[in-house]
Write a protein that holds these residues in place. Structure first.
Motif, PDB file in Angstrom:
ATOM      1  N   HIS A 142       0.825  -1.209   0.000  1.00 52.11           N
ATOM      2  CA  HIS A 142       0.000   0.000   0.000  1.00 52.11           C
ATOM      3  C   HIS A 142       0.861   1.262   0.000  1.00 52.11           C
ATOM      4  CE1 HIS A 142      -3.840  -1.982   0.262  1.00 52.11           C
ATOM      5  NE2 HIS A 142      -3.433  -2.704   1.296  1.00 52.11           N
ATOM      6  N   ARG A 143       1.973   1.246   0.739  1.00 56.11           N
ATOM      7  CA  ARG A 143       2.853   2.418   0.748  1.00 56.11           C
ATOM      8  C   ARG A 143       3.457   2.634  -0.630  1.00 56.11           C
ATOM      9  NH1 ARG A 143       0.575   1.991   5.027  1.00 56.11           N
ATOM     10  NH2 ARG A 143      -0.890   2.970   3.669  1.00 56.11           N
ATOM     11  N   GLN A 144       3.793   1.555  -1.346  1.00 57.37           N
ATOM     12  CA  GLN A 144       4.350   1.700  -2.684  1.00 57.37           C
ATOM     13  C   GLN A 144       3.307   2.281  -3.642  1.00 57.37           C
ATOM     14  OE1 GLN A 144       5.725  -2.295  -3.430  1.00 57.37           O
ATOM     15  NE2 GLN A 144       7.789  -1.845  -2.675  1.00 57.37           N
ATOM     16  N   LEU A 145       2.052   1.827  -3.523  1.00 56.94           N
ATOM     17  CA  LEU A 145       0.996   2.380  -4.364  1.00 56.94           C
ATOM     18  C   LEU A 145       0.789   3.866  -4.085  1.00 56.94           C
ATOM     19  CD1 LEU A 145      -1.727  -0.443  -4.330  1.00 56.94           C
ATOM     20  CD2 LEU A 145      -0.191   0.189  -6.207  1.00 56.94           C
ATOM     21  N   GLU A 146       0.781   4.235  -2.801  1.00 55.60           N
ATOM     22  CA  GLU A 146       0.626   5.647  -2.431  1.00 55.60           C
ATOM     23  C   GLU A 146       1.769   6.473  -3.000  1.00 55.60           C
ATOM     24  OE1 GLU A 146       0.351   5.860   1.805  1.00 55.60           O
ATOM     25  OE2 GLU A 146      -1.668   5.010   1.854  1.00 55.60           O
TER      26      GLU A 146
END
Length: 168
Positions: A142-146
């Motif tokens: 999720h952090r990579q997508l953000e």
């Protein structure tokens, strides 16, 4: 050794050569005693620090929290005061030692009576554990997508800026 009553006799003390301590065996100086006490105190503080760190990190485990609830620790006012005391782990100089940040969330939640009461319910604890697992499992994704989304937004803003007509 009897205490001499005659004023002319020497004070009690070593009477033979073997009773006199060698220079190496002499009593430590006052500075050495202070140093030894400080070292012992530092060792005790280090032990306390490590024990409290270990305990706080145990709070990241929902099943451990359930065990505390089942054994009535969470209804003991002294234990609740100890949990309040442990809030200092949220300060920056201590938080950097925490490996499992969920422990701080649960430490905060343990201040809430409703949360403490719900820890007696096995289904609730299993739900906490599942949510925690999924957070750890997908957090990086999720952090990579953000981050990708933020970069795309920055690129769009940069493109809009470049396409603006010059000011005259």
């Amino acid at each position: 050794m009897p205490v001499p009553t005659d004023a002319s006799s020497p004070p009690p003390g070593p009477t033979t050569q073997t009773d006199v301590p060698a220079p190496d065996e002499a009593q430590p100086s006052a500075d050495a005693n202070k140093r030894a006490k400080i070292v012992e105190l530092l060792k005790d503080n280090k032990k306390r620090f490590l024990l409290e760190l270990e305990f706080v990190e145990l709070l990241a485990n929902p099943h451990y929290l359930q065990n505390l609830a089942e054994n009535n620790y969470l209804s003991d006012p002294r234990f609740l005061n100890y949990l309040k005391y442990l809030q200092y782990w949220r300060r920056p100089e201590y938080i950097k030692h925490i490996s499992y940040p969920h422990c701080l969330y649960f430490l905060e939640m343990l201040q809430n009576r409703e949360f403490r009461d719900q820890l007696q319910d096995r289904k609730y604890v299993d739900l906490l554990h599942t949510q925690q697992y999924n957070h750890w499992r997908f957090h990086k994704h999720h952090r990579q997508l953000e981050r990708k989304q933020q970069l795309a937004e920055q690129e769009m803003k940069a493109q809009e800026y470049l396409e603006m007509p010059p000011l005259e």
